[in-house]
Design a protein around this motif. Structure first.
Motif, mmCIF file in Angstrom:
data_model
loop_
_atom_site.group_PDB
_atom_site.id
_atom_site.type_symbol
_atom_site.label_atom_id
_atom_site.label_comp_id
_atom_site.label_asym_id
_atom_site.label_seq_id
_atom_site.Cartn_x
_atom_site.Cartn_y
_atom_site.Cartn_z
ATOM 1 N N ASP B 1 0.835 -1.201 0.000
ATOM 2 C CA ASP B 1 0.000 0.000 0.000
ATOM 3 C C ASP B 1 0.878 1.262 0.000
ATOM 4 O OD1 ASP B 1 -2.544 -1.362 2.234
ATOM 5 O OD2 ASP B 1 -2.202 -1.566 0.079
ATOM 6 N N ALA B 2 0.413 2.264 -0.748
ATOM 7 C CA ALA B 2 1.132 3.522 -0.768
ATOM 8 C C ALA B 2 1.083 4.151 0.611
ATOM 9 C CB ALA B 2 0.497 4.455 -1.810
ATOM 10 N N GLY B 3 2.190 4.829 0.999
ATOM 11 C CA GLY B 3 2.257 5.423 2.313
ATOM 12 C C GLY B 3 1.562 6.763 2.370
ATOM 13 N N ILE B 4 0.281 6.741 2.624
ATOM 14 C CA ILE B 4 -0.499 7.977 2.747
ATOM 15 C C ILE B 4 -1.302 7.903 4.035
ATOM 16 C CG2 ILE B 4 -2.131 9.535 1.614
ATOM 17 C CD1 ILE B 4 -1.810 7.816 -0.886
ATOM 18 N N THR B 5 -1.156 8.903 4.870
ATOM 19 C CA THR B 5 -1.931 8.973 6.091
ATOM 20 C C THR B 5 -2.697 10.286 6.130
ATOM 21 O OG1 THR B 5 -0.054 9.876 7.303
ATOM 22 C CG2 THR B 5 -0.378 7.500 7.396
ATOM 23 N N GLN B 6 -3.833 10.253 6.802
ATOM 24 C CA GLN B 6 -4.646 11.443 6.983
ATOM 25 C C GLN B 6 -4.931 11.603 8.465
ATOM 26 O OE1 GLN B 6 -7.383 10.474 3.107
ATOM 27 N NE2 GLN B 6 -8.084 12.163 4.395
ATOM 28 N N SER B 7 -4.930 12.864 8.913
ATOM 29 C CA SER B 7 -5.268 13.120 10.301
ATOM 30 C C SER B 7 -6.061 14.418 10.413
ATOM 31 C CB SER B 7 -3.990 13.216 11.153
ATOM 32 O OG SER B 7 -3.143 14.227 10.667
ATOM 33 N N ARG B 22 -4.958 17.167 7.598
ATOM 34 C CA ARG B 22 -3.584 16.960 7.142
ATOM 35 C C ARG B 22 -3.470 15.671 6.348
ATOM 36 N NH1 ARG B 22 1.341 14.496 9.898
ATOM 37 N NH2 ARG B 22 3.153 15.423 8.876
ATOM 38 N N CYS B 23 -2.712 15.740 5.269
ATOM 39 C CA CYS B 23 -2.365 14.577 4.473
ATOM 40 C C CYS B 23 -0.845 14.472 4.439
ATOM 41 C CB CYS B 23 -2.904 14.707 3.060
ATOM 42 S SG CYS B 23 -2.465 13.330 1.968
ATOM 43 N N HIS B 24 -0.343 13.296 4.724
ATOM 44 C CA HIS B 24 1.095 13.069 4.757
ATOM 45 C C HIS B 24 1.428 11.853 3.895
ATOM 46 C CE1 HIS B 24 5.167 12.986 6.408
ATOM 47 N NE2 HIS B 24 5.016 11.680 6.544
ATOM 48 N N GLN B 25 2.441 12.007 3.018
ATOM 49 C CA GLN B 25 2.842 10.888 2.172
ATOM 50 C C GLN B 25 4.334 10.599 2.354
ATOM 51 O OE1 GLN B 25 4.013 11.247 -1.793
ATOM 52 N NE2 GLN B 25 3.829 13.486 -1.928
ATOM 53 N N THR B 26 4.686 9.351 2.173
ATOM 54 C CA THR B 26 6.088 8.933 2.266
ATOM 55 C C THR B 26 6.605 8.439 0.921
ATOM 56 O OG1 THR B 26 5.403 6.715 2.962
ATOM 57 C CG2 THR B 26 5.878 8.328 4.703
ATOM 58 N N GLU B 27 5.852 8.717 -0.152
ATOM 59 C CA GLU B 27 6.197 8.189 -1.480
ATOM 60 C C GLU B 27 6.966 9.184 -2.338
ATOM 61 O OE1 GLU B 27 5.449 5.006 -2.154
ATOM 62 O OE2 GLU B 27 4.584 4.886 -0.149
ATOM 63 N N ASN B 28 7.098 10.407 -1.878
ATOM 64 C CA ASN B 28 7.781 11.449 -2.655
ATOM 65 C C ASN B 28 7.100 11.711 -4.003
ATOM 66 O OD1 ASN B 28 9.851 13.394 -2.709
ATOM 67 N ND2 ASN B 28 11.054 12.132 -4.106
ATOM 68 N N HIS B 29 5.769 11.547 -4.039
ATOM 69 C CA HIS B 29 5.027 11.807 -5.269
ATOM 70 C C HIS B 29 4.820 13.299 -5.449
ATOM 71 C CE1 HIS B 29 4.744 7.684 -5.968
ATOM 72 N NE2 HIS B 29 3.456 7.564 -6.208
ATOM 73 N N ARG B 30 4.811 13.714 -6.704
ATOM 74 C CA ARG B 30 4.724 15.129 -7.023
ATOM 75 C C ARG B 30 3.325 15.695 -6.770
ATOM 76 N NH1 ARG B 30 5.637 17.869 -13.036
ATOM 77 N NH2 ARG B 30 4.991 19.967 -12.427
ATOM 78 N N TYR B 31 2.285 14.941 -7.184
ATOM 79 C CA TYR B 31 0.935 15.466 -7.138
ATOM 80 C C TYR B 31 0.204 15.012 -5.883
ATOM 81 C CZ TYR B 31 1.609 16.550 -12.068
ATOM 82 O OH TYR B 31 2.069 17.059 -13.254
#
Lengths: 113, 113
Positions: B1-7, B22-31
């Motif tokens: 699963d892609a590393g995306i968390t919401q809080s 808040r949205c936090h990602q650990t995938e280094n995606h641009r969009y």
């Protein structure tokens, strides 16, 4: 403007049977991608299948396949050997080079035991 | 699963109060994207970001603002919450490349009383 239309708000299918979900779209772009997402009761959005517009061959992922009719701007999802775990909301989506995704309003599928 | 968390994952607030998701990602995606999901409407784009400090409006942006000061974080702010903003909010990410696939966070259920 780009649009995605899902005309079937709800559908049901017997376990082990085949069901087809409809999606039509409109875009003036030549290069675009189409997707089907599944949203089970857990609310998590899960990518089911992807189709590149420049590919004539229909995409297939195990029991899931699409019927992509580019001229008719139609992108239907066929689920074979339906399982209880397929019960979910299904969304059709379109994206082109702008990276702005357009979603349909969804089809709620219920698989009956 | 892609590393995306919401809080937070759930929030109840009163009309007129400010709210930040808040949205936090650990995938280094641009969009990165913020959507709201309401019955009968599917997913509708609120705002999206195509890089740090680069954002653009979606189809339902009124009453919402966003900020992206780091690649990994995308904030959605309701300056003065209204009952019409009661919804489920999804963050999503995608990257440049051949697939255009979009990955979703788990969602935040916001209730404005």
């Amino acid at each position: 403007a780009q649009t995605v239309t899902q005309s079937q708000p709800e559908m049901s299918v017997q376990e082990a049977e085949t069901v087809t979900l409809s999606c039509t779209y409109d875009t003036s772009e030549n290069n675009y991608y189409l997707f089907w997402y599944k949203q089970p009761p857990s609310r998590q959005m899960i990518l089911v299948i992807r189709q590149e517009a420049y590919k004539q061959q229909n995409a297939t992922e195990n029991r899931f396949s699409v019927n992509f009719q580019k001229a008719a701007k139609s992108f239907s999802l066929k689920i074979s050997d339906s399982q209880l775990g397929d019960t979910a909301m299904y969304f059709c989506a379109l994206v082109s080079g702008t990276y702005k995704y357009i979603f349909g309003t969804g089809t709620r599928l219920k698989v009956l035991a | 699963d892609a590393g995306i968390t919401q809080s937070p994952r759930h929030k109840v607030t009163e009309t007129g109060t400010p709210v930040t998701l808040r949205c936090h990602q650990t995938e280094n995606h641009r969009y990165m994207y913020w959507y709201r999901q309401d019955p009968g409407h599917g997913l509708r784009l609120i705002h999206y970001s195509y890089g740090v400090k680069d954002t653009d409006k979606g189809e339902v942006s009124d009453g919402y603002s966003v900020s992206r000061s780091k690649t990994e974080d995308f904030l959605l702010t309701l300056e003065s919450a209204t009952s019409s903003q009661t919804s489920v909010y999804f963050c999503a990410i995608s990257n440049t490349g051949a697939t255009y696939e979009q990955y979703f966070g788990p969602g935040t259920r916001l209730t404005v009383t």
